[in-house]
Design an enzyme around this catalytic site. Structure first.
Site, PDB file in Angstrom:
ATOM      1  N   GLU A   1       0.823  -1.216   0.000  1.00 54.83           N
ATOM      2  CA  GLU A   1       0.000   0.000   0.000  1.00 54.83           C
ATOM      3  C   GLU A   1       0.861   1.271   0.000  1.00 54.83           C
ATOM      4  OE1 GLU A   1      -2.919  -0.298   3.133  1.00 54.83           O
ATOM      5  OE2 GLU A   1      -3.967  -1.960   2.162  1.00 54.83           O
TER       6      GLU A   1
ATOM      7  N   GLU B   1      -5.806  -8.626  -0.818  1.00 59.64           N
ATOM      8  CA  GLU B   1      -6.496  -8.755   0.471  1.00 59.64           C
ATOM      9  C   GLU B   1      -7.982  -8.499   0.276  1.00 59.64           C
ATOM     10  OE1 GLU B   1      -5.134  -6.139   3.505  1.00 59.64           O
ATOM     11  OE2 GLU B   1      -3.021  -6.729   3.346  1.00 59.64           O
TER      12      GLU B   1
END
Length: 368
Positions: A124, A277
């Site tokens: 991220e 995810e």
């Protein structure tokens, strides 16, 4: 006679393409799981890998490239995604020797006995670009990916993809899906990243959580998004994108397709999608509505059924496309900060028993 031969060759070629597509779907639709270790009560790696095998997991994603775990995984047929730490990115971007060293230490030491299939550079990275250091790491992301890939390629390894997981907070707009756009401040970072991923035929991996979109809608609007729609449980609840006419029956597809359209606006309309995810918390604070075992079981079982279906279902904008998917997560991680939901995404208790009934392989789960 010539026309007949051309037609025959075309049919043979079409059959060959169909065979490739079917084989790829069978091989690549195995569901994965995220194995995080931010907990002080978790079982040792040997027991954790044993549990992975007992669950018949197809893939596992690690948030590092731990040698003990990679050695243990060499005794399995589980495909593995390993991660380059965020603080290693700038060094690797600036120095090919460091990239070579990282690949030798974390890949070549274990490959091919350990089935490493993905190297995820950072985690991220584009979510935090407010400080000068964070922005520099974000700018170094693609150069680091390129150096890692160059070393892998130089070793003659062709079956390891290099990518990076991105969170949905990179999006300026996600609704309707056809209106999907990236935040203006990361546009200059997205263009070289998409160019690189497209050029290397890699996936763009997303951390995508309908739970957060649903819970936010509930806070802002007492009716909000329909819960069944967020849980992939909806039968009668649908949404039609007014610009494309595509019909959606779940929030996950909406979110994924918003990224598809955002990429298309930058000139990349054929990128392969992966889910690094996704999941649903099974417990939360009193104000974290919807975080319970029933919803977590519903969501995760529906995701597994959807993403492991043969033939692949894809999304409305990408029908029939296999989307490699990792469920978050294997265990609750009690050392994470933030609200209670942050620590309650696990499928298993530390003793190895199930938190709720979960069919990770989708065997025995009837298709819709």
């Amino acid at each position: 006679m010539e026309n007949k031969n051309v037609t025959k060759m075309a049919l043979v070629f079409l059959s060959f393409l169909c065979l490739i597509a079917f084989s790829r779907a069978v091989v690549s639709n195995r569901i994965g799981i995220n194995y995080g270790r931010l907990g002080n009560n978790l079982p040792p790696p040997a027991r954790s890998i044993e549990l992975l095998q007992n669950m018949s997991i197809g893939r596992v994603k690690l948030y590092d490239a731990d040698h003990e775990i990679l050695n243990l995984l060499s005794q399995t047929n589980i495909d593995v995604a390993i991660t380059v730490a965020n603080d290693e990115i700038s060094g690797i971007a600036a120095n090919q020797h460091l990239a070579d060293q990282w690949v030798f230490e974390h890949i070549l030491t274990h490959y091919p006995n350990t089935r490493i299939r993905f190297v995820l550079v950072g985690n991220e990275i584009l979510s935090t670009t407010t400080t000068a250091q964070d922005l520099q790491i974000a700018r170094d992301l693609v150069p680091a990916m390129r150096r890692i890939k160059n070393t892998i390629k130089a070793q003659g390894i062709k079956n390891i993809k290099v990518s990076t997981p991105l969170a949905m907070d990179m999006m300026q707009t996600t609704f309707p899906p056809s209106n999907g756009t990236f935040k203006p401040e990361i546009r200059e970072l997205m263009i070289p990243l998409l160019k690189y991923l497209n050029g290397t035929k890699s996936y763009i991996f997303l951390d995508v959580y309908p739970y957060f979109a649903w819970s936010e809608s509930r806070r802002n609007n007492q009716t909000g998004i329909n819960l069944d729609y967020a849980l992939l449980k909806s039968v009668n609840q649908t949404y039609t994108d007014p610009q494309t006419g595509l019909v959606y029956n779940n929030l996950l597809d909406q979110m994924l397709d918003s990224v598809v359209y955002a990429m298309a606006k930058l000139g990349y309309d054929d990128m392969m999608l992966g889910i690094a995810e996704t999941g649903w918390p099974h417990e939360g604070d009193s104000n974290e509505i919807g975080a319970n075992r029933e919803n977590a079981a519903e969501y995760n079982n529906n995701v597994v059924r959807k993403m492991s279906a043969v033939p692949a279902t894809g999304t409305p904008a990408r029908p029939g496309v296999v989307i490699p998917t990792f469920i978050f997560s294997m265990f609750d991680e009690n050392q994470k900060y933030g609200p209670s939901t942050e620590r309650h995404w696990g499928l298993l208790h530390p003793n190895g028993t199930s938190v709720y009934q979960m069919n990770i392989t989708a065997k025995g789960v009837p298709s819709d």
